[in-house]
Design a protein around this motif. Structure first.
Motif, PDB file in Angstrom:
ATOM      1  N   ALA A  16       0.847  -1.189   0.000  1.00 42.76           N
ATOM      2  CA  ALA A  16       0.000   0.000   0.000  1.00 42.76           C
ATOM      3  C   ALA A  16       0.881   1.237   0.000  1.00 42.76           C
ATOM      4  O   ALA A  16       1.816   1.350   0.788  1.00 42.76           O
ATOM      5  CB  ALA A  16      -0.892  -0.010   1.230  1.00 42.76           C
ATOM      6  N   GLU A  17       0.600   2.148  -0.910  1.00 42.37           N
ATOM      7  CA  GLU A  17       1.345   3.388  -0.954  1.00 42.37           C
ATOM      8  C   GLU A  17       0.463   4.495  -1.507  1.00 42.37           C
ATOM      9  O   GLU A  17      -0.477   4.231  -2.247  1.00 42.37           O
ATOM     10  CB  GLU A  17       2.607   3.255  -1.799  1.00 42.37           C
ATOM     11  N   HIS A  18       0.768   5.704  -1.136  1.00 42.86           N
ATOM     12  CA  HIS A  18       0.043   6.847  -1.668  1.00 42.86           C
ATOM     13  C   HIS A  18       0.900   7.509  -2.736  1.00 42.86           C
ATOM     14  O   HIS A  18       2.096   7.691  -2.543  1.00 42.86           O
ATOM     15  CB  HIS A  18      -0.265   7.872  -0.572  1.00 42.86           C
ATOM     16  N   LYS A  19       0.282   7.832  -3.848  1.00 39.37           N
ATOM     17  CA  LYS A  19       0.981   8.538  -4.916  1.00 39.37           C
ATOM     18  C   LYS A  19       0.133   9.732  -5.313  1.00 39.37           C
ATOM     19  O   LYS A  19      -1.095   9.674  -5.307  1.00 39.37           O
ATOM     20  CB  LYS A  19       1.178   7.641  -6.145  1.00 39.37           C
ATOM     21  N   THR A 143      -7.816   4.389 -10.963  1.00 39.38           N
ATOM     22  CA  THR A 143      -7.467   4.675  -9.577  1.00 39.38           C
ATOM     23  C   THR A 143      -6.284   5.628  -9.480  1.00 39.38           C
ATOM     24  O   THR A 143      -6.354   6.645  -8.794  1.00 39.38           O
ATOM     25  CB  THR A 143      -7.146   3.362  -8.829  1.00 39.38           C
ATOM     26  N   MET A 144      -5.202   5.340 -10.170  1.00 42.47           N
ATOM     27  CA  MET A 144      -4.031   6.218 -10.095  1.00 42.47           C
ATOM     28  C   MET A 144      -4.170   7.428 -11.010  1.00 42.47           C
ATOM     29  O   MET A 144      -3.644   8.488 -10.717  1.00 42.47           O
ATOM     30  CB  MET A 144      -2.753   5.454 -10.457  1.00 42.47           C
ATOM     31  N   GLU A 146      -6.995   8.888 -11.788  1.00 48.78           N
ATOM     32  CA  GLU A 146      -8.212   9.620 -11.452  1.00 48.78           C
ATOM     33  C   GLU A 146      -9.048   9.822 -12.711  1.00 48.78           C
ATOM     34  O   GLU A 146      -9.112   8.958 -13.556  1.00 48.78           O
ATOM     35  CB  GLU A 146      -7.861  10.952 -10.784  1.00 48.78           C
TER      36      GLU A 146
END
Length: 179
Positions: A16-19, A143-144, A146
């Motif tokens: 899990a990571e936020h980008k 998802t990434m 948007e």
């Protein structure tokens, strides 16, 4: 390659990571890839798997062409998706979403739900490359990625891409006048 040899069961690894959003807000340029997306009867698009060779090859083509991403067609020549995201095009106040080779997704479903909630006609159908070229507006969801406006496809400018909305070169079709 024989699954019977796995004696301990499946292993699931989650990273899990936020980008930050991966694309700029001023719109994407796409090129149509020569790599075709597998049809659902060959590889179910609902299965999130690690076989990404088609997407990688298509993305390499886009990089070489100087585009942000690649538009992928299915084996019948209809729009399937981008290398990692689904694609949609708009005409006036209607939205068309590719359906057959396009994987289902949370963001894609949110767009379909918003269209329904705001009375924007939306049809899931097979889209030709020519229909994308003639679109009043085009966008991609993922998802990434948007929701990302598409302003050029194969060097062709999307009709409403020159309109400025909130400081970005995107159209107005999917927006509503409400909060």
């Amino acid at each position: 390659m024989d699954p019977r040899l796995n004696q301990s069961g499946p292993t699931l690894i989650v990273l899990a990571e936020h980008k930050a959003p991966v694309y700029a807000r001023d719109g994407l340029s796409l090129v149509t890839s020569s790599v075709r997306r597998f049809p659902p009867d060959c590889l179910d698009p609902k299965i999130h798997h690690n076989n990404l060779i088609q997407s990688i090859l298509a993305k390499i083509e886009a990089n070489v062409a100087g585009a942000d991403d690649a538009l992928m067609l299915d084996t019948r020549g209809f729009v399937a998706e981008r290398t990692r995201h689904t694609s949609s095009s708009c005409r006036a106040a209607a939205c068309d979403a590719a359906i057959v080779a396009c994987p289902e997704g949370i963001t894609r479903q949110a767009v379909l739900d918003l269209c329904q909630a705001h009375g924007i006609a939306c049809e899931e159908c097979d889209l030709t490359q020519a229909e994308v070229y003639r679109a009043d507006e085009a966008f991609c969801s993922g998802t990434m990625g948007e929701l990302a406006a598409v302003t050029r496809v194969d060097g062709r400018t999307i009709a409403m891409a020159s309109l400025a909305v909130d400081g970005a070169a995107v159209g107005t079709v999917p927006r509503t006048d409400g909060p």
